[in-house]
Design an enzyme around this catalytic site. Structure first.
Site, short mmCIF file in Angstrom:
data_model
loop_
_atom_site.label_atom_id
_atom_site.label_comp_id
_atom_site.label_asym_id
_atom_site.label_seq_id
_atom_site.Cartn_x
_atom_site.Cartn_y
_atom_site.Cartn_z
N SER A 118 0.82 -1.21 0.00
CA SER A 118 0.00 0.00 0.00
C SER A 118 0.85 1.26 0.00
O SER A 118 0.32 2.36 -0.22
CB SER A 118 -0.92 0.00 1.22
OG SER A 118 -0.18 -0.18 2.41
N HIS A 139 -2.78 -3.13 -5.98
CA HIS A 139 -3.14 -2.72 -4.62
C HIS A 139 -4.65 -2.77 -4.42
O HIS A 139 -5.39 -1.91 -4.89
CB HIS A 139 -2.61 -1.30 -4.35
CG HIS A 139 -2.95 -0.80 -2.99
ND1 HIS A 139 -3.22 0.52 -2.73
CD2 HIS A 139 -3.09 -1.46 -1.81
CE1 HIS A 139 -3.50 0.66 -1.45
NE2 HIS A 139 -3.44 -0.52 -0.87
N GLU A 151 -5.63 -0.36 -7.47
CA GLU A 151 -4.60 0.44 -8.12
C GLU A 151 -3.60 -0.49 -8.81
O GLU A 151 -3.03 -1.38 -8.16
CB GLU A 151 -3.88 1.31 -7.10
CG GLU A 151 -4.73 2.43 -6.53
CD GLU A 151 -4.00 3.24 -5.47
OE1 GLU A 151 -4.10 4.47 -5.51
OE2 GLU A 151 -3.34 2.63 -4.60
N ASN A 189 -3.78 6.43 -1.14
CA ASN A 189 -3.16 6.66 0.16
C ASN A 189 -2.49 8.03 0.24
O ASN A 189 -2.35 8.59 1.34
CB ASN A 189 -2.16 5.55 0.48
CG ASN A 189 -2.84 4.37 1.15
OD1 ASN A 189 -3.71 4.54 1.98
ND2 ASN A 189 -2.45 3.17 0.77
#
Length: 285
Positions: A118, A139, A151, A189
């Site tokens: 991540s 991800h 992702e 993130n």
């Protein structure tokens, strides 16, 4: 390329969730985990979860058993032969690269290796492997069976056809792929850090408590407030991501990880998976 078998490495919450997604999409799925207790727990939880979905009418009668039987649980790394590998092991680059190197040696030259990291650099992980062009990021978000976004992270040496294959695979899994470059925090993130850090800062400074902030933000339309969301993700995971992005971006004060969350991690109060975080949770029967 033709994808018949997917191997997920790591049978924790994220790994077992990805295995469920793969098997539900019709793929023969290997779930590898070195820790026998973790593997047994994942097997039991996956069976219960699929049976629960069937009892609620979200799967057709008999479908839970069909999906579950597509998953082979193994603690033997030598059994890990597949077309695509998705690792969801400890969030450190060295073990990820070491795992990939073992798998690269025993698999076909066409095999693809995806990391579910991540926040770590996909390029750095790939460069430490024997086949950097075959490595990319894939991800998923927690909980993997429910969250639609994935992702697809292209490292500096990732072959374009590898990223394209993983993008197509994501769609076949019923998910929504988003292609992005290898940058600290990728997209989600990176964007989400202020949502957590600013909320934590308000609590640190005594301006509000977690429940109030969650209520306010959920009232504005957020599906989950920051504290409920951190409890869902797991404070060990969330704090590690915050720390990684903070370091990679040169320690900007606005993204400084919270000592409140650090304290929760040290106490083992990681959220829903341990029964306590910012809130208390009843253990699953």
């Amino acid at each position: 390329m033709t994808i018949n078998r997917i191997c997920v490495c790591g049978a924790g919450t994220m790994g077992s969730g990805i295995a469920q997604v793969a098997a539900t999409a019709g793929f023969s799925t290997l779930l590898y985990e070195l820790n026998e207790n973790v593997l047994t727990q994942a097997r039991d939880q996956l069976q219960r979860q699929l049976e629960r979905l069937e009892s609620k009418g979200k799967l057709q009668t008999g479908e839970a058993a069909v999906i579950f039987n597509r998953i082979h649980f193994t603690g033997g790394l030598s059994e890990c032969i597949a077309d695509v590998f998705i690792e969801a092991i400890i969030e450190k680059p060295e073990p990820k690269a070491a795992l990939f190197n073992t798998l690269i040696k025993q698999n076909s030259e066409t095999a693809i290796f995806a990391t579910n990291t991540s926040s770590l650099s996909v390029s750095a992980i790939a460069e430490a492997t024997l086949a950097p062009s075959k490595v990319a990021g894939m991800h998923f978000f927690n909980p993997a069976p429910l969250m639609k976004l994935v992702e697809i992270v292209q490292g500096t040496q990732t072959a374009p056809e590898v990223a394209a294959t993983l993008t197509d695979l994501t769609r076949r899994m019923g998910k929504t792929p988003v292609r992005c470059k290898d940058r600290p925090g990728f997209i989600v993130n990176r964007v989400a850090r202020p949502y957590y850090t600013e909320a934590l800062r308000l609590v640190e400074e005594g301006h509000a408590d977690p429940a109030t902030l969650d209520q306010l933000l959920e009232g504005l339309g957020f599906r989950l407030g920051p504290f409920r969301l951190m409890d869902l993700i797991g404070h060990d995971v969330n704090y590690a991501v915050s720390s990684s992005v903070y370091e990679q971006l040169g320690r900007p004060e606005r993204l400084r990880p919270s000592y409140i969350q650090e304290a929760l991690v040290k106490k083992g109060e990681l959220g829903q998976k341990t029964g306590k975080g910012f809130y208390h949770y009843q253990s699953e029967k």
